[in-house]
Motif scaffolding. Structure first.
Motif, mmCIF file in Angstrom:
data_model
loop_
_atom_site.group_PDB
_atom_site.id
_atom_site.type_symbol
_atom_site.label_atom_id
_atom_site.label_comp_id
_atom_site.label_asym_id
_atom_site.label_seq_id
_atom_site.Cartn_x
_atom_site.Cartn_y
_atom_site.Cartn_z
ATOM 1 N N LYS A 147 0.765 -1.211 0.117
ATOM 2 C CA LYS A 147 0.078 -0.060 0.028
ATOM 3 C C LYS A 147 0.815 1.243 -0.059
ATOM 4 O O LYS A 147 0.407 2.439 -0.444
ATOM 5 C CB LYS A 147 -0.928 0.095 1.361
ATOM 6 N N ASN A 148 1.970 1.288 0.544
ATOM 7 C CA ASN A 148 2.708 2.447 0.736
ATOM 8 C C ASN A 148 3.972 2.232 0.208
ATOM 9 O O ASN A 148 5.325 2.499 0.962
ATOM 10 C CB ASN A 148 2.836 3.059 2.175
ATOM 11 N N ASN A 149 4.343 1.292 -0.789
ATOM 12 C CA ASN A 149 5.601 0.916 -1.273
ATOM 13 C C ASN A 149 6.589 2.026 -1.398
ATOM 14 O O ASN A 149 6.424 3.033 -2.122
ATOM 15 C CB ASN A 149 5.514 -0.153 -2.563
ATOM 16 N N PRO A 150 7.753 1.900 -0.981
ATOM 17 C CA PRO A 150 8.855 2.983 -1.238
ATOM 18 C C PRO A 150 9.044 3.442 -2.625
ATOM 19 O O PRO A 150 9.444 4.580 -2.812
ATOM 20 C CB PRO A 150 10.154 2.650 -0.486
ATOM 21 N N GLY A 199 -4.071 1.712 -10.842
ATOM 22 C CA GLY A 199 -5.468 1.305 -11.491
ATOM 23 C C GLY A 199 -6.136 0.506 -10.343
ATOM 24 O O GLY A 199 -7.376 0.443 -10.197
ATOM 25 N N ILE A 200 -5.311 -0.205 -9.524
ATOM 26 C CA ILE A 200 -6.041 -1.151 -8.312
ATOM 27 C C ILE A 200 -6.288 -0.322 -7.062
ATOM 28 O O ILE A 200 -7.666 -0.194 -6.773
ATOM 29 C CB ILE A 200 -4.871 -2.131 -7.918
ATOM 30 N N GLN A 201 -5.444 0.584 -6.886
ATOM 31 C CA GLN A 201 -5.627 1.501 -5.584
ATOM 32 C C GLN A 201 -5.907 2.845 -6.107
ATOM 33 O O GLN A 201 -5.109 3.817 -6.375
ATOM 34 C CB GLN A 201 -4.185 1.660 -4.931
ATOM 35 N N LYS A 202 -7.175 3.116 -6.227
ATOM 36 C CA LYS A 202 -7.885 4.484 -6.945
ATOM 37 C C LYS A 202 -7.117 5.480 -6.101
ATOM 38 O O LYS A 202 -7.157 6.710 -6.762
ATOM 39 C CB LYS A 202 -9.282 4.223 -7.012
#
Lengths: 205, 204
Positions: A15-18, A198-201
């Motif tokens: 979710k919060n990938n560097p 596209g997945i995490q709008k």
């Protein structure tokens, strides 16, 4: 507390990938992903450096004067990188030569500094260690994905073992030389970001 | 002639951004408008030209294997090269600090335009990368190191100004929502790097 800890560990991985969300540490992600072997060694080095230096700086966070904190951080990180570099030189000399300057560049890898500034300086040592390790893993994950694509399509191998069957080459299949070249790494990461957004709008600008 | 060759090579062929991806973080973050890109680019050129020759001299006469032989025969087999990472980054951080103070004192106008970028530069991979490449390249004298620093800096400057110009125009384009912003920027840089590859093999 437990839920918070879980979040610390899981957030940086997707979710919060560097790399794809925070856009940190791109330099090495692009340069070392031609082959799986290099990418994996680089990922492990970064995981260790981020984890341990976050831990150390979190231990001494209350004694560092605010004005000189960048220098203190750089010294701790540089020390860790020197250790990693010397160990690689001793046990994996070929890979160390292949990664050349990029091992040294972990010092200025924004993930390390970014996590120290944003997390380690305000949290207890153990969560900081986990946060550092998790961010390293998130970074490594992208490296490995990019390296898999580049090695399979660029040289038809994975870890140096041929994956694409010889019969395909005899039928006229040719390796895509472009994937080995630097520009393709940029485009691949662009596409990964595209898919993730596209997945995490909520990440879309 | 060798100097010109090295200069052209380090701008176009060994471009810091398009061939080695050094300094990517600030490259992507500060390339939204041409004006700020211009400032950061100039600051990078300046800091590279100041730090690289200093690091070269330090490496050549203190840290390289056998570099201390000028102290006497007993020092001939001392090899301090494992210290080079920490010395390079310390020199860079110190120089950036000094440059910041000097510029603030004597050129306030320049300071207000470069100001915010100068501290950032200490952790810019392009600067440390320049010093680490210098370590691998075996330059024969400090002149070569300076020319290399100038060339790499100008290459970085060109790249960031070009990207900023493209992004300014792209603001009016209709990009798919998921690709908007950083995604399309990555692909743009990839295509620009592809274009830069046509310079490969140039030698004067």
């Amino acid at each position: 507390m437990n839920a918070k800890l879980k979040e610390t560990i899981l957030n940086p991985i997707f979710k919060n990938n560097p790399i794809t969300v925070l856009i940190l540490g791109i330099c090495s992600a692009l340069a070392v992903t031609v082959e799986m072997k290099g990418a994996l060694v680089m990922s492990i080095s970064v995981i260790i450096v981020t984890g341990v230096s976050s831990f150390i700086l979190s231990l001494i966070r209350n004694t560092i004067p605010n004005r000189v904190r960048i220098i203190v951080q750089l010294v701790v990180v540089a020390m860790m990188v020197i250790l990693v570099d010397q160990i690689l030189k001793a046990y994996a000399y070929g890979i160390e030569k292949q990664l050349s300057v990029y091992i040294g560049l972990i010092i200025t890898n924004c993930i390390v500094m970014g996590r120290i500034e944003a997390f380690a300086l305000g949290n207890k040592p153990i969560p900081s260690l986990l946060d550092g390790l998790a961010n390293g893993v998130g970074y490594g994950l992208i490296l490995v994905v990019v390296a898999i694509f580049r090695e399979i399509f660029g040289s038809g191998t994975l870890f140096g073992v041929q994956i694409i069957p010889q019969s395909l080459y005899e039928a006229g299949y040719v390796n895509n030389g472009l994937t080995i070249l630097p520009p393709m790494a940029m485009i691949l990461i662009g596409v990964i970001i595209w898919i993730q957004r596209g997945i995490q709008k909520d990440l879309q600008e | 002639m060798e100097y010109i060759n090295l200069f052209v090579k380090s701008i176009f062929v060994d471009n810091m951004i398009f061939a080695y991806f050094l300094g990517m973080c600030s490259f992507l973050a500060v390339s939204k408008t041409v004006k700020t890109a211009w400032g950061l680019g100039l600051a990078v050129i300046f800091v590279l030209v100041v730090t690289l020759p200093i690091n070269y001299l330090l490496y050549r006469y203190v840290f390289q294997a056998g570099a201390l032989s000028w102290l006497g025969a007993g020092f001939a087999d001392v090899d301090l090269s494992f210290l080079s990472f920490i010395i390079f980054i310390a020199v860079i951080a110190a120089i950036v600090q000094i440059v910041e103070m000097v510029v603030e004192k004597f050129a306030p106008a320049l300071y207000s335009s470069l100001g915010i970028f100068l501290p950032l530069i200490a952790v810019n991979c392009a600067i440390l990368g320049g010093s680490l490449f210098m370590q691998n390249k075996d330059f024969v004298n400090v002149g070569e190191a300076t020319v290399y620093a100038l060339g790499s800096g100008i290459g970085w400057f060109l790249a960031i100004v070009m990207l900023a110009a493209v992004r300014e125009k792209m603001a009016y384009n209709n990009v798919p929502p998921a690709l908007k912003g950083i995604g399309i920027t990555f692909i743009t840089v990839g295509l620009m790097a592809l274009a830069f590859m046509t310079f490969m093999g140039i030698s004067l």
